[in-house]
Design an enzyme around this catalytic site. Structure first.
Site, mmCIF file in Angstrom:
data_model
loop_
_atom_site.group_PDB
_atom_site.id
_atom_site.type_symbol
_atom_site.label_atom_id
_atom_site.label_comp_id
_atom_site.label_asym_id
_atom_site.label_seq_id
_atom_site.Cartn_x
_atom_site.Cartn_y
_atom_site.Cartn_z
ATOM 1 N N LYS A 11 0.818 -1.229 0.000
ATOM 2 C CA LYS A 11 0.000 0.000 0.000
ATOM 3 C C LYS A 11 0.851 1.279 0.000
ATOM 4 C CE LYS A 11 -4.063 -2.162 2.154
ATOM 5 N NZ LYS A 11 -5.095 -2.038 3.219
ATOM 6 N N TYR A 51 -12.429 -1.909 -4.384
ATOM 7 C CA TYR A 51 -12.981 -1.984 -3.028
ATOM 8 C C TYR A 51 -14.508 -1.883 -3.010
ATOM 9 C CZ TYR A 51 -8.494 -1.824 -0.531
ATOM 10 O OH TYR A 51 -7.255 -2.123 -0.013
ATOM 11 N N ASN A 114 -2.134 0.206 6.669
ATOM 12 C CA ASN A 114 -1.683 -1.069 7.248
ATOM 13 C C ASN A 114 -0.846 -1.895 6.264
ATOM 14 O OD1 ASN A 114 -3.758 -1.899 5.628
ATOM 15 N ND2 ASN A 114 -4.975 -2.833 7.258
ATOM 16 N N HIS A 117 -2.461 -5.341 1.427
ATOM 17 C CA HIS A 117 -3.760 -5.979 1.177
ATOM 18 C C HIS A 117 -3.494 -7.432 0.820
ATOM 19 C CE1 HIS A 117 -7.664 -6.948 -0.628
ATOM 20 N NE2 HIS A 117 -6.951 -7.599 -1.534
ATOM 21 N N GLU A 128 -9.451 -10.719 -8.031
ATOM 22 C CA GLU A 128 -8.545 -9.586 -7.816
ATOM 23 C C GLU A 128 -7.315 -9.680 -8.733
ATOM 24 O OE1 GLU A 128 -7.936 -9.563 -3.547
ATOM 25 O OE2 GLU A 128 -9.968 -8.803 -3.198
HETATM 26 P P1 GDP Z 1 -8.232 -6.628 5.596
HETATM 27 O O1 GDP Z 1 -8.841 -7.739 4.777
HETATM 28 O O2 GDP Z 1 -7.507 -7.142 6.800
HETATM 29 O O3 GDP Z 1 -7.356 -5.700 4.769
HETATM 30 O O4 GDP Z 1 -9.413 -5.730 6.182
HETATM 31 P P2 GDP Z 1 -10.834 -5.294 5.552
HETATM 32 O O5 GDP Z 1 -11.089 -6.041 4.277
HETATM 33 O O6 GDP Z 1 -11.842 -5.406 6.642
HETATM 34 O O7 GDP Z 1 -10.648 -3.746 5.237
HETATM 35 C C1 GDP Z 1 -10.031 -3.315 4.043
HETATM 36 C C2 GDP Z 1 -9.086 -2.171 4.382
HETATM 37 O O8 GDP Z 1 -9.845 -1.058 4.837
HETATM 38 C C3 GDP Z 1 -8.104 -2.431 5.529
HETATM 39 O O9 GDP Z 1 -6.965 -3.159 5.148
HETATM 40 C C4 GDP Z 1 -7.744 -1.027 5.950
HETATM 41 O O10 GDP Z 1 -6.797 -0.418 5.056
HETATM 42 C C5 GDP Z 1 -9.086 -0.316 5.790
HETATM 43 N N1 GDP Z 1 -9.850 -0.292 7.058
HETATM 44 C C6 GDP Z 1 -10.404 -1.350 7.715
HETATM 45 N N2 GDP Z 1 -11.050 -0.952 8.821
HETATM 46 C C7 GDP Z 1 -10.907 0.395 8.868
HETATM 47 C C8 GDP Z 1 -11.367 1.409 9.765
HETATM 48 O O11 GDP Z 1 -12.031 1.133 10.767
HETATM 49 N N3 GDP Z 1 -11.026 2.702 9.454
HETATM 50 C C9 GDP Z 1 -10.294 3.026 8.347
HETATM 51 N N4 GDP Z 1 -9.986 4.321 8.113
HETATM 52 N N5 GDP Z 1 -9.861 2.112 7.474
HETATM 53 C C10 GDP Z 1 -10.139 0.810 7.732
HETATM 54 MG MG MG Z 2 -10.176 -7.570 3.191
#
Ligand code: GDP
Ligand code: MG
Length: 140
Positions: A11, A51, A114, A117, A128
């Site tokens: 990222k 997304y 973080n 992805h 993807e």
């Molecule tokens: P992942 O599969 O572990 O990447 O998590 P998710 O699919 O739930 O979320 C996608 C991405 O959205 C995450 O990797 C973070 O970059 C972002 N994200 C997730 N939760 C939050 C949140 O509560 N706040 C913000 N600002 N970004 C978030």
């Molecule tokens: Mg995810």
């Protein structure tokens, strides 16, 4: 277990800090092979499409803005049960919850920034990968 493929993004927080090599080393040390890789700067449309599954979540706008804030490195990873192996080395979404030795624990800045992805199922991995790569760009 079978050798499978998954999709990864390094990222913008990681390209900004010039730590794409450190991330890639952790992936390789976890047994994953980089069989495709390119550095791109996503358009807003591309990030929104990628997304789309998150479009109802409150952080969608911030997430898209973050993902287009700088270049990323999109990769195809190959290995034994690659999707799960990648999720394991990535660590929990929030670096505060991630286990020691994972990419997010060791390198991530925040729950949003973080660092990586990773696809969350083999089915999504295929979708993807096809979103960013032509078959001939993947060299196993
Ligand atoms: P992942 O599969 O572990 O990447 O998590 P998710 O699919 O739930 O979320 C996608 C991405 O959205 C995450 O990797 C973070 O970059 C972002 N994200 C997730 N939760 C939050 C949140 O509560 N706040 C913000 N600002 N970004 C978030
Ligand atoms: Mg995810």
């Amino acid at each position: 277990m079978a050798v499978t493929r998954t999709f990864s993004i390094i990222k913008p927080d990681a390209t900004r800090r010039n730590i794409t090599g450190a991330v890639t080393k952790m992936l390789e040390d976890a047994g994953l092979r980089i069989v495709a890789s390119k550095r791109i700067h996503m358009s807003r449309e591309q990030a929104e499409g990628f997304y789309a599954v998150h479009k109802e979540r409150p952080f969608f706008g911030e997430l898209v803005a973050f993902m287009i804030s700088g270049p990323v490195v999109v990769q195809v990873l190959e290995g034994e049960n690659a999707m799960q192996a990648n999720r394991d080395i990535m660590g929990a979404t929030n670096p505060k919850d991630a286990a020691p030795g994972t990419i997010r624990k060791e390198l991530a800045e925040s729950i949003e920034a973080n660092t990586v992805h990773g696809s969350d199922s083999d089915e999504n991995a295929a979708i993807e990968i096809a979103y960013f790569f032509k078959p001939e760009e993947i060299v196993g």
